[in-house]
Design a protein around this motif. Structure first.
Motif, PDB file in Angstrom:
ATOM      1  N   GLN A  10      26.600 -84.482  12.111  1.00 29.14           N
ATOM      2  CA  GLN A  10      28.033 -84.457  11.804  1.00 29.14           C
ATOM      3  C   GLN A  10      28.803 -83.698  12.879  1.00 29.14           C
ATOM      4  N   ALA A  11      28.237 -82.613  13.366  1.00 30.03           N
ATOM      5  CA  ALA A  11      28.886 -81.866  14.446  1.00 30.03           C
ATOM      6  C   ALA A  11      28.997 -82.723  15.696  1.00 30.03           C
ATOM      7  N   GLU A  12      27.965 -83.506  15.968  1.00 26.45           N
ATOM      8  CA  GLU A  12      27.995 -84.400  17.126  1.00 26.45           C
ATOM      9  C   GLU A  12      29.086 -85.450  16.971  1.00 26.45           C
ATOM     10  N   VAL A  13      29.180 -86.039  15.785  1.00 26.93           N
ATOM     11  CA  VAL A  13      30.218 -87.044  15.524  1.00 26.93           C
ATOM     12  C   VAL A  13      31.602 -86.413  15.663  1.00 26.93           C
ATOM     13  N   ASP A  14      31.781 -85.221  15.090  1.00 20.59           N
ATOM     14  CA  ASP A  14      33.078 -84.534  15.170  1.00 20.59           C
ATOM     15  C   ASP A  14      33.461 -84.244  16.616  1.00 20.59           C
ATOM     16  N   LEU A  15      32.496 -83.781  17.404  1.00 19.93           N
ATOM     17  CA  LEU A  15      32.774 -83.488  18.810  1.00 19.93           C
ATOM     18  C   LEU A  15      33.129 -84.764  19.575  1.00 19.93           C
ATOM     19  N   GLU A  16      32.384 -85.828  19.324  1.00 19.30           N
ATOM     20  CA  GLU A  16      32.690 -87.100  19.982  1.00 19.30           C
ATOM     21  C   GLU A  16      34.092 -87.579  19.632  1.00 19.30           C
ATOM     22  N   GLU A  21      39.760 -88.356  21.171  1.00 26.07           N
ATOM     23  CA  GLU A  21      41.181 -88.070  20.920  1.00 26.07           C
ATOM     24  C   GLU A  21      41.831 -87.436  22.137  1.00 26.07           C
ATOM     25  N   GLN A  22      41.136 -86.481  22.755  1.00 26.94           N
ATOM     26  CA  GLN A  22      41.699 -85.801  23.918  1.00 26.94           C
ATOM     27  C   GLN A  22      41.871 -86.767  25.083  1.00 26.94           C
ATOM     28  N   ALA A  23      40.837 -87.573  25.332  1.00 25.48           N
ATOM     29  CA  ALA A  23      40.912 -88.530  26.440  1.00 25.48           C
ATOM     30  C   ALA A  23      41.987 -89.575  26.182  1.00 25.48           C
ATOM     31  N   LEU A  30      37.411 -85.338  33.593  1.00 27.53           N
ATOM     32  CA  LEU A  30      36.870 -84.213  34.364  1.00 27.53           C
ATOM     33  C   LEU A  30      37.290 -82.868  33.777  1.00 27.53           C
ATOM     34  N   VAL A  31      38.480 -82.809  33.234  1.00 24.64           N
ATOM     35  CA  VAL A  31      38.927 -81.581  32.570  1.00 24.64           C
ATOM     36  C   VAL A  31      38.048 -81.308  31.353  1.00 24.64           C
ATOM     37  N   LEU A  32      37.785 -82.349  30.570  1.00 21.38           N
ATOM     38  CA  LEU A  32      36.945 -82.189  29.377  1.00 21.38           C
ATOM     39  C   LEU A  32      35.519 -81.784  29.749  1.00 21.38           C
ATOM     40  N   VAL A  33      34.974 -82.400  30.786  1.00 18.71           N
ATOM     41  CA  VAL A  33      33.618 -82.053  31.230  1.00 18.71           C
ATOM     42  C   VAL A  33      33.560 -80.599  31.672  1.00 18.71           C
ATOM     43  N   ASN A  34      34.535 -80.174  32.458  1.00 18.63           N
ATOM     44  CA  ASN A  34      34.546 -78.780  32.927  1.00 18.63           C
ATOM     45  C   ASN A  34      34.734 -77.809  31.769  1.00 18.63           C
ATOM     46  N   LEU A  35      35.565 -78.163  30.817  1.00 19.56           N
ATOM     47  CA  LEU A  35      35.762 -77.328  29.637  1.00 19.56           C
ATOM     48  C   LEU A  35      34.455 -77.158  28.869  1.00 19.56           C
ATOM     49  N   LEU A  36      33.751 -78.266  28.634  1.00 17.22           N
ATOM     50  CA  LEU A  36      32.470 -78.205  27.922  1.00 17.22           C
ATOM     51  C   LEU A  36      31.446 -77.372  28.682  1.00 17.22           C
TER      52      LEU A  36
END
Length: 58
Positions: A10-16, A21-23, A30-36
């Motif tokens: 469920q955490a994986e689904v929520d994160l995906e 949503e952000q993208a 690249l912003v999301l990748v760097n944030l993670l």
């Protein structure tokens, strides 16, 4: 402490969903990748997930 595989899934689904949503709203991938990566580094260094990120670097 036992690990509940349903909670992990469920955490994986929520994160995906959050990432999509952000993208979709225009945040570059690249912003999301760097944030993670930054958050993963923080968790690795600390050994736990801080409950208040602002206080984790003090």
């Amino acid at each position: 402490m036992s690990v509940d595989l349903n909670e992990i899934e469920q955490a994986e689904v929520d994160l995906e969903e959050w990432l999509v949503e952000q993208a979709t709203s225009g945040v570059p991938e690249l912003v999301l990748v760097n944030l993670l990566r930054d958050y993963a580094d923080d968790v690795e260094d600390l050994g736990y997930v801080p409950r208040m990120w602002g206080n984790s670097k003090q």
